[in-house]
Design an enzyme around this catalytic site. Structure first.
Site, mmCIF file in Angstrom:
data_model
loop_
_atom_site.group_PDB
_atom_site.id
_atom_site.type_symbol
_atom_site.label_atom_id
_atom_site.label_comp_id
_atom_site.label_asym_id
_atom_site.label_seq_id
_atom_site.Cartn_x
_atom_site.Cartn_y
_atom_site.Cartn_z
ATOM 1 N N LYS A 54 -32.774 -112.194 -26.792
ATOM 2 C CA LYS A 54 -33.676 -112.873 -25.426
ATOM 3 C C LYS A 54 -35.059 -113.130 -26.213
ATOM 4 C CE LYS A 54 -35.781 -109.731 -22.989
ATOM 5 N NZ LYS A 54 -37.109 -109.432 -23.316
ATOM 6 N N LYS A 79 -46.772 -109.911 -28.890
ATOM 7 C CA LYS A 79 -45.258 -109.447 -29.010
ATOM 8 C C LYS A 79 -44.235 -110.204 -29.493
ATOM 9 C CE LYS A 79 -41.890 -106.744 -27.423
ATOM 10 N NZ LYS A 79 -41.423 -105.337 -28.064
HETATM 11 P P1 NAP Z 1 -33.280 -101.947 -19.322
HETATM 12 O O1 NAP Z 1 -33.105 -100.332 -19.769
HETATM 13 O O2 NAP Z 1 -32.297 -102.709 -19.055
HETATM 14 O O3 NAP Z 1 -34.267 -101.813 -18.179
HETATM 15 C C1 NAP Z 1 -34.946 -102.836 -17.258
HETATM 16 C C2 NAP Z 1 -35.015 -102.486 -15.776
HETATM 17 O O4 NAP Z 1 -35.559 -103.547 -15.206
HETATM 18 C C3 NAP Z 1 -33.531 -102.021 -15.361
HETATM 19 O O5 NAP Z 1 -33.594 -100.878 -14.663
HETATM 20 C C4 NAP Z 1 -33.304 -102.966 -14.152
HETATM 21 O O6 NAP Z 1 -32.748 -102.687 -12.948
HETATM 22 C C5 NAP Z 1 -34.793 -103.641 -13.898
HETATM 23 N N1 NAP Z 1 -34.723 -105.043 -13.523
HETATM 24 C C6 NAP Z 1 -34.215 -105.932 -14.209
HETATM 25 N N2 NAP Z 1 -34.367 -107.274 -13.387
HETATM 26 C C7 NAP Z 1 -34.973 -107.014 -12.315
HETATM 27 C C8 NAP Z 1 -35.270 -107.490 -11.194
HETATM 28 N N3 NAP Z 1 -34.999 -108.676 -10.950
HETATM 29 N N4 NAP Z 1 -35.474 -106.982 -10.097
HETATM 30 C C9 NAP Z 1 -35.808 -105.397 -10.244
HETATM 31 N N5 NAP Z 1 -35.579 -104.849 -11.074
HETATM 32 C C10 NAP Z 1 -35.127 -105.353 -12.205
HETATM 33 O O7 NAP Z 1 -34.318 -102.673 -20.262
HETATM 34 P P2 NAP Z 1 -35.550 -101.545 -21.204
HETATM 35 O O8 NAP Z 1 -34.946 -101.462 -22.570
HETATM 36 O O9 NAP Z 1 -36.373 -100.711 -20.372
HETATM 37 O O10 NAP Z 1 -36.439 -103.210 -21.413
HETATM 38 C C11 NAP Z 1 -37.424 -103.465 -20.475
HETATM 39 C C12 NAP Z 1 -38.271 -104.503 -20.985
HETATM 40 O O11 NAP Z 1 -39.078 -103.967 -21.908
HETATM 41 C C13 NAP Z 1 -37.544 -105.839 -21.501
HETATM 42 O O12 NAP Z 1 -38.226 -106.905 -21.432
HETATM 43 C C14 NAP Z 1 -37.604 -105.584 -22.973
HETATM 44 O O13 NAP Z 1 -37.395 -106.836 -23.960
HETATM 45 C C15 NAP Z 1 -38.941 -104.874 -23.266
HETATM 46 N N6 NAP Z 1 -38.798 -103.839 -24.497
HETATM 47 C C16 NAP Z 1 -37.853 -102.880 -24.730
HETATM 48 C C17 NAP Z 1 -37.817 -101.953 -25.555
HETATM 49 C C18 NAP Z 1 -36.712 -101.162 -25.901
HETATM 50 O O14 NAP Z 1 -36.767 -100.213 -27.077
HETATM 51 N N7 NAP Z 1 -35.916 -100.649 -25.070
HETATM 52 C C19 NAP Z 1 -38.938 -101.799 -26.453
HETATM 53 C C20 NAP Z 1 -40.251 -102.745 -26.171
HETATM 54 C C21 NAP Z 1 -40.053 -103.835 -25.176
HETATM 55 P P3 NAP Z 1 -31.205 -102.100 -13.062
HETATM 56 O O15 NAP Z 1 -31.212 -100.914 -13.406
HETATM 57 O O16 NAP Z 1 -31.139 -102.183 -11.454
HETATM 58 O O17 NAP Z 1 -30.313 -103.381 -13.518
#
Ligand code: NAP
Length: 290
Positions: free
Chosen positions: A238, A170
């Site tokens: 990040k 990744k």
């Molecule tokens: P996001 O929309 O911010 O979702 C992250 C979720 O994790 C949020 O709902 C958050 O809850 C929850 N969370 C964070 N910390 C937590 C904790 N300590 N305990 C419980 N829940 C927690 O982010 P995302 O875009 O889905 O990304 C998630 C991961 O996938 C990241 O590592 C990112 O780098 C990776 N990723 C993202 C993409 C993309 O295109 N978005 C693509 C590939 C990989 P709350 O809503 O309550 O804050």
């Protein structure tokens, strides 16, 4: 097999929905009720925390933000390890540092839990369409058991190697996508400042060696000035930070990644962190006297 999913944000929500569509018996947990609601409406069971999810499941997935969050979900008070029954497989699909993934896997192994690191590429669209690329590190037998669940969420699923190998892959992905998205923004800004239509530049270059899905998809979003995330700039910051930390640890020169990391730092510093990483274009515009 009973399946759990923790973290229902931009990526986690559609991935969990695809597990339901795949016919798996699903239990979910998210910090906020609003994040849980669409899954509960779709037929998933709700739990009160990671330990309760783990207590009722054979495989638990997480899709949270960063290493500290994975550590809290997996090993914190009321975390997955606290509720785990013997033989539990925990699959973290967030993007975190390879060394952090290995450390968490070791601590979970001491408590009888097998962990796979299984970060993804393909963005929100790939998560919705079950078209993710899933890169996995960890135990082969555990991978075999989880494969049918991966198949509900992704199209390309590869066991790369041992613990941490998925996260190394990744990080390679983030080098390529980060450098390319910044290059597209740089090229479009160059075209515009030269008095040439960036849309026509994109159209012409899509037929040549400069073709990439990033030029096609992210380039179009830049032209549409659609900066809604998608993939938040702070998340790419990040990920470039993960790459630079690994470079430091390994004594490696990564000059293009270093420049890209600096640009994402500046995006976050100038208030663009919550916008999609295609807002890199705005930074180039600001620094070009616009
Ligand atoms: P996001 O929309 O911010 O979702 C992250 C979720 O994790 C949020 O709902 C958050 O809850 C929850 N969370 C964070 N910390 C937590 C904790 N300590 N305990 C419980 N829940 C927690 O982010 P995302 O875009 O889905 O990304 C998630 C991961 O996938 C990241 O590592 C990112 O780098 C990776 N990723 C993202 C993409 C993309 O295109 N978005 C693509 C590939 C990989 P709350 O809503 O309550 O804050």
């Amino acid at each position: 097999m009973k399946v759990g999913f923790i973290g229902l944000g931009i990526m986690g929500r559609p991935m969990a929905l695809n597990l339901l569509k795949g016919g798996f018996d699903l239990t979910v947990w998210a910090r906020r009720d609003a994040s849980m609601a669409p899954l509960l409406e779709a037929g998933a069971k709700g739990a009160t925390g990671p330990a309760e999810v783990a207590a009722g499941c054979d495989v638990v997935f997480s899709m949270v933000s960063d290493a500290a969050d994975v550590e809290q979900v997996a090993l914190g008070a009321g975390g997955v390890a606290d509720g785990a029954r013997p033989g539990l497989i925990y699959v973290d699909m967030s993007t975190i540092a390879p060394a952090a993934a290995q450390g968490i896997a070791e601590r979970l192994a001491a408590r009888g839990v097998t962990m796979l690191d299984a970060p993804v590429s393909g963005g929100e669209v790939g998560a919705i369409n079950a078209g993710l690329t899933i890169m996995v590190g960890g135990d082969e037998a555990a991978f075999g058991k989880v494969k049918p669940m991966f198949a509900s969420m992704g199209k390309s699923v590869t066991l790369i190697g041992g613990s941490g190998a998925g996260q190394v892959t990744k990080a390679c992905n983030q080098i390529l996508t980060g450098v390319t998205v910044v290059a597209v923004a740089e090229a479009f800004n160059f075209a515009r400042k030269s008095g040439v239509d960036a849309g026509k530049v994109r159209e012409a270059l899509l037929g040549g060696f400069a073709y990439s899905r990033i030029l096609e998809n992210h380039g179009q979003r830049m032209l549409d000035r659609n900066f809604k995330p998608g993939f938040k700039a702070w998340m790419h910051q990040k990920d470039m930070n993960i790459v630079m930390q690994e470079a430091h640890r390994l004594g490696l020169m990564l000059p293009n990644s270093a420049a890209t990391a600096q640009l994402f730092n500046a995006m976050v510093g100038s208030g663009l962190g919550e916008e999609d990483s295609v807002a890199a274009l705005k930074l180039f515009e600001q620094l070009s006297g616009d």
